[in-house]
Design a protein around this motif. Structure first.
Motif, short mmCIF file in Angstrom:
data_model
loop_
_atom_site.label_atom_id
_atom_site.label_comp_id
_atom_site.label_asym_id
_atom_site.label_seq_id
_atom_site.Cartn_x
_atom_site.Cartn_y
_atom_site.Cartn_z
N HIS A 26 0.85 -1.19 0.00
CA HIS A 26 0.00 0.00 0.00
C HIS A 26 0.89 1.24 0.00
O HIS A 26 1.74 1.39 0.87
CB HIS A 26 -0.93 -0.01 1.22
N GLU A 27 0.66 2.08 -1.01
CA GLU A 27 1.49 3.29 -1.14
C GLU A 27 0.60 4.53 -1.04
O GLU A 27 -0.54 4.53 -1.51
CB GLU A 27 2.19 3.33 -2.51
N GLN A 28 1.19 5.55 -0.44
CA GLN A 28 0.50 6.83 -0.33
C GLN A 28 0.67 7.56 -1.66
O GLN A 28 1.79 7.72 -2.15
CB GLN A 28 1.14 7.64 0.80
N ARG A 29 -0.41 7.94 -2.29
CA ARG A 29 -0.34 8.75 -3.52
C ARG A 29 -1.20 9.98 -3.31
O ARG A 29 -2.43 9.87 -3.30
CB ARG A 29 -0.88 7.99 -4.71
N GLY A 30 -0.56 11.10 -3.05
CA GLY A 30 -1.33 12.31 -2.76
C GLY A 30 -2.15 12.08 -1.51
O GLY A 30 -1.63 11.66 -0.48
N SER A 69 4.61 2.75 1.93
CA SER A 69 4.48 3.99 2.71
C SER A 69 3.12 4.10 3.40
O SER A 69 2.98 4.80 4.40
CB SER A 69 4.73 5.19 1.80
N ALA A 70 2.10 3.37 2.89
CA ALA A 70 0.78 3.44 3.54
C ALA A 70 0.41 2.11 4.20
O ALA A 70 -0.75 1.91 4.56
CB ALA A 70 -0.27 3.83 2.51
N ASP A 71 1.38 1.22 4.32
CA ASP A 71 1.07 -0.12 4.86
C ASP A 71 0.48 -0.05 6.27
O ASP A 71 -0.47 -0.76 6.61
CB ASP A 71 2.34 -0.99 4.89
N ARG A 72 1.03 0.83 7.10
CA ARG A 72 0.56 0.90 8.50
C ARG A 72 -0.88 1.43 8.58
O ARG A 72 -1.62 1.08 9.49
CB ARG A 72 1.48 1.80 9.33
N SER A 73 -1.20 2.27 7.60
CA SER A 73 -2.50 2.93 7.70
C SER A 73 -3.67 2.00 7.38
O SER A 73 -4.81 2.33 7.66
CB SER A 73 -2.53 4.15 6.78
N VAL A 74 -3.39 0.84 6.78
CA VAL A 74 -4.52 -0.01 6.38
C VAL A 74 -4.67 -1.27 7.25
O VAL A 74 -5.61 -2.03 7.07
CB VAL A 74 -4.41 -0.43 4.89
N VAL A 75 -3.71 -1.49 8.18
CA VAL A 75 -3.79 -2.73 8.98
C VAL A 75 -4.67 -2.52 10.22
O VAL A 75 -4.91 -1.38 10.64
CB VAL A 75 -2.38 -3.22 9.44
N ASP A 76 -5.12 -3.64 10.83
CA ASP A 76 -5.89 -3.54 12.06
C ASP A 76 -4.93 -3.48 13.26
O ASP A 76 -3.70 -3.39 13.08
CB ASP A 76 -6.89 -4.71 12.18
N ALA A 77 -5.49 -3.64 14.45
CA ALA A 77 -4.67 -3.52 15.66
C ALA A 77 -3.62 -4.62 15.77
O ALA A 77 -2.64 -4.50 16.52
CB ALA A 77 -5.59 -3.55 16.88
N HIS A 78 -3.85 -5.73 15.05
CA HIS A 78 -2.88 -6.83 15.09
C HIS A 78 -1.97 -6.84 13.86
O HIS A 78 -1.39 -7.87 13.51
CB HIS A 78 -3.62 -8.17 15.19
N ASP A 79 -1.93 -5.69 13.20
CA ASP A 79 -1.10 -5.53 11.99
C ASP A 79 -1.55 -6.44 10.85
O ASP A 79 -0.75 -6.89 10.04
CB ASP A 79 0.39 -5.79 12.31
N ARG A 80 -2.83 -6.75 10.81
CA ARG A 80 -3.34 -7.63 9.77
C ARG A 80 -4.23 -6.86 8.81
O ARG A 80 -4.91 -5.91 9.20
CB ARG A 80 -4.18 -8.75 10.38
N VAL A 81 -4.21 -7.31 7.55
CA VAL A 81 -5.12 -6.75 6.56
C VAL A 81 -5.53 -7.89 5.64
O VAL A 81 -4.71 -8.77 5.34
CB VAL A 81 -4.45 -5.58 5.78
N MET A 82 -6.80 -7.89 5.24
CA MET A 82 -7.25 -8.95 4.33
C MET A 82 -6.90 -8.55 2.90
O MET A 82 -7.09 -7.40 2.50
CB MET A 82 -8.77 -9.15 4.46
N VAL A 83 -6.43 -9.49 2.14
CA VAL A 83 -6.08 -9.25 0.73
C VAL A 83 -6.60 -10.44 -0.07
O VAL A 83 -6.88 -11.49 0.52
CB VAL A 83 -4.55 -9.09 0.54
N PRO A 84 -6.61 -10.36 -1.39
CA PRO A 84 -6.47 -9.18 -2.24
C PRO A 84 -7.61 -8.20 -1.98
O PRO A 84 -8.71 -8.62 -1.62
CB PRO A 84 -6.57 -9.76 -3.65
#
Ligand code: F6P
Length: 749
Positions: free
Chosen positions: A276-280, A314-329
């Motif tokens: 996950h990348e920050q774009r603008g 650069s945006a990886d932290r902003s999309v994870v939950d409290a346990h540093d998890r994110v569902m993908v794709p």
């Protein structure tokens, strides 16, 4: 078998016996002649002695009157011929008449005849009673010859001697023949048994533990080749067995349910499948340029589970939950991505330093010197520990199936094993494994090997890499290696070493429907680059890495335009180079060099509206790359060394029109599978240029034939088969361990 060896030995022994008989036959007359000559010489010497002894009495007898003289000589001769060897004697006067002779002296042998006989080499005279030796010796008194003494020596002793010699010679030859035969039979039997049991041991994979153990060293290279060949045959046999069965996500899921009883699946890698990348103001989700991600991601989508990886976006932290998890794709949420955060120092030491300045050049023969720093090693160990902590934290059971990926995490298998002893750990090494000498320069080679051998299975792309790995362990660790089963045991932990050629997920019908038509891709790409409709294109898609042979590729294009100038203005290379590891000096220097070479080529051959090379040094998403694959006439994969290389397989998958030519480096693992590609040595610029020309002029029918075969190979040997084979092996292993544990409990009870 014994009969066979005896027959073999007989074939050798028969000429030997015949030679010995012939030698004896030829030797006997020769021996006779020699014996006679030696005896004749002895007798001449003996005659001189006798003559010297008789000279004085003869000299005294000669002046006496006839009667006394005769009586004295008679007595003298009678005494002399009592000698066993002396048969007869006579005294010849100076006028060559016989003065006196013994009773046994032949009546018809005069002085003149005796002289001439004695002058011959053998000086032999045959008589009725047997042959005699004739010698005539001067009787010299006060320096004057007063008479000649004729001595006849019996030669029968020579005959006896000769017969004895013949007997001894025949006995000697027979003895010699017997000894040679016995030695031959014994050695042949031992050698034959040695070879047979050596070969049988090889077939069992035990090495040459033959009775003739000393031959092991000499035969070791042959043994290794033999073993390799057998493993190759076994591999292709195994693959051919299930070739008819199609492997897809469904079948993989079924395998997980049935054979692994729905056990928990975890993947651990450095590179994450989605960044996950920050774009603008917004966040974009990117797929990284990574063979590992291309291959493993579809498997995870099919199987679900948790993927643990470094969160580097650069945006990886902003999309994870409290346990540093994110569902993908994003959108389909098939599996969990658990992100692990690294500090800048950790990333520098573990990723840039030890992994990419040390292990990467160590494992790739690309002539870049590996750098090993103590501080990088410390960081590498620490980060591997952190990944182990994450695995333990994410595991929902005591025996998860953990798929450890690549060289960044070589210590992880042993660390997981310590904490989750019942885990099934499948480690896949995505890059080549070098030979033991090359690997030996790593100061922490033992630790890395021990780390990897915490795995249940260590997988490589090719058998060659498996062989290198096993030889490396053999060289650097105390381990039991069983070639028959391809296992290594260290400290009671047994690891299977196996080759699993990685691949891609073959696009299904639904996905292909979404692709723009080939003609549209061709138009779009040519329009974008300002090229004419018929302009010929080659495409290269790589990370911007020195192992990919991009420089060699540019040299091949340059040579093509020099050697075949008809392509100037008609042909271009589109080189996609995804930025990679750009903080490292080696990569910066390399990338700069590629830019310079591209500029030079474009200046040298460029025309208004025409560039021979389009260098696109930026990240491209799959759709953009796929469009290039479908728009091009040629795909160029010229790696200097590559574990597998999935770009070539993606190109093949993209060409559902069965057109396009794949030019492939022989140093990429894929070259072993994709036989219908045009295989080249990327270091050979001339060959590269000629092959490009050949690809550009290849008739459509030939392209179709080659591409159709390539597509069958890649479709059948897809990534689901890759994962399926590994998981099937893991399931077998787990079952075995469960049975063993049950037996131990039973025995203990
Ligand atoms: O395929 C080999 C590999 O090193 C992977 O491990 C990695 O994901 C990929 O190439 C890209 O490299 P990086 O992760 O350093 O960008």
């Amino acid at each position: 078998m014994i009969l066979n060896t005896l027959r073999l030995q007989f074939r050798f022994l028969l000429p030997l016996v015949l030679t010995l008989v012939a030698a004896a036959y030829l030797a006997l007359p020769l021996m006779d002649k020699l014996t006679l000559r030696w005896s004749s010489r002895d007798l001449s010497l003996r005659g001189e002695l006798v003559t010297r002894a008789l000279t004085e009495p003869i000299a005294e007898a000669l002046p006496e009157p006839m009667r006394q003289r005769t009586a004295r000589l008679q007595a003298l001769f009678n005494r002399a011929v009592q000698d066993e060897r002396l048969f007869a004697m006579a005294l010849c006067g100076s006028d060559d008449t016989i003065v006196h002779k013994s009773g046994t002296y032949p009546a018809d042998l005069g002085c003149a005849q005796a002289r001439s006989l004695s002058a011959q080499t053998l000086a032999q005279l045959p008589l009725a009673s047997g042959a005699v030796h004739v010698g005539m010796h001067p009787v010299v008194v006060d320096g004057e010859r007063v008479a000649n003494l004729v001595l006849l020596h019996d030669l029968s002793f020579v005959e006896r001697r000769s017969q004895d010699t013949q007997k001894y010679l025949i006995a000697f030859m027979a003895g010699l023949g017997l000894v040679i035969s016995v030695i031959t039979v014994v050695v042949a039997q031992l050698s034959w048994r040695g070879w047979v049991s050596g070969a049988r041991a090889l077939l069992r994979g035990e090495g040459l533990l033959s009775p003739l153990i000393s031959t092991r060293g000499e035969l070791a290279p042959l043994a290794a080749d033999f073993r390799e060949r057998l493993r190759d045959l076994e591999d292709s046999y195994r693959r051919s067995l299930d070739r008819d069965d199609h492997w897809g996500p469904e079948r993989l899921r079924a395998l997980l349910r049935s054979q692994l009883r729905g056990d928990e699946l975890m993947v651990v890698s450095n590179r994450e499948p989605y960044i996950h990348e920050q774009r603008g103001d917004g966040v974009v989700c990117k797929r990284p340029a990574s063979g590992l991600v291309t291959a493993v991601e579809p498997v995870m989508r099919a199987c679900s589970g948790t993927w643990i990886a470094h969160g580097g976006g650069s945006a990886d932290r902003s999309v994870v939950d409290a346990h540093d998890r994110v569902m993908v794709p994003p959108g389909s949420n098939d599996y969990t991505l658990r992100r692990l955060w690294l500090s800048a120092e950790e990333e520098q030491g573990y990723y840039s330093g030890f992994s990419n300045e040390g292990l990467w050049p160590l494992c790739h023969v690309a002539h870049v010197r590996p750098v090993f720093r103590e501080s990088d090693w410390v960081a590498y160990r620490a980060v591997n520990e952190r990944f182990a902590d994450a695995v333990v934290a994410e595991a929902r059971s005591a025996d998860p199936v953990v798929l450890v990926q690549d060289y960044h995490l070589a210590l992880l298998p042993a660390l997981i094993r310590q904490r989750l002893p019942r885990a099934t750990i499948l480690t896949f090494w995505h890059i080549p494994w070098p030979n033991p000498e090359s690997f030996g320069i790593c100061p922490w080679r033992e630790e890395l090997l021990q780390g990897l051998l915490g795995s249940t299975i260590v997988g490589f792309h090719t058998r060659y890499h498996c062989k290198n790995f096993m030889e490396t362990v053999d060289r650097h660790l105390e381990a039991r290696i069983e070639h028959e089963h391809s296992t290594i045991t260290v400290n009671k932990q047994t690891t299977l070493i196996e080759s699993y050629p990685i691949s891609i997920a073959w696009p299904d019908e639904q996905e292909r429907q979404r692709w723009p038509a080939i003609a549209d891709c061709r138009d779009a790409v040519r329009r974008r680059l300002g090229l004419s409709e018929g302009h010929r294109l080659a495409v290269g898609v790589d990370r911007f890495d020195y192992t990919k042979g991009i420089l060699e590729r540019l040299h091949a294009v340059e040579r093509l335009l020099e050697k075949y100038p008809q392509w100037v203005g008609q042909f271009s290379l589109i080189q996609v180079a995804a930025p990679s590891r750009s903080t490292l000096d080696e990569y910066q220097a390399f990338q700069q060099r590629i830019h310079q070479t591209t500029e030079r080529l474009n200046t040298r051959f460029g025309l208004p509206g025409y560039l021979p090379v389009h260098l696109l040094a930026e990240h491209h998403e799959f759709e953009a790359v796929n469009e290039l694959y479908r728009a091009s006439d040629i795909c160029l994969v010229t790696s200097l060394h590559d574990g597998m290389n999935l770009v070539c397989k993606e190109f093949v998958a993209a060409r559902d029109d069965e057109q396009g030519v794949l030019v492939l480096s022989r140093f990429a693992g894929a070259a072993a599978e994709l036989n219908e590609a045009l295989i080249i040595n990327p270091y050979h610029v001339e060959e590269g240029a000629d092959t490009l020309h050949r690809a550009l002029t290849m008739p459509e029918a030939e392209q179709r034939e080659r591409m159709a075969n390539l597509r069958t190979t890649v479709r059948d040997d897809n990534v689901y088969r890759w994962a399926g084979r590994m998981l099937t092996d893991a399931a077998r292993w787990r079952l075995r361990e469960r049975i063993e544990a049950r037996m131990q409990r039973h025995n203990g009870a």
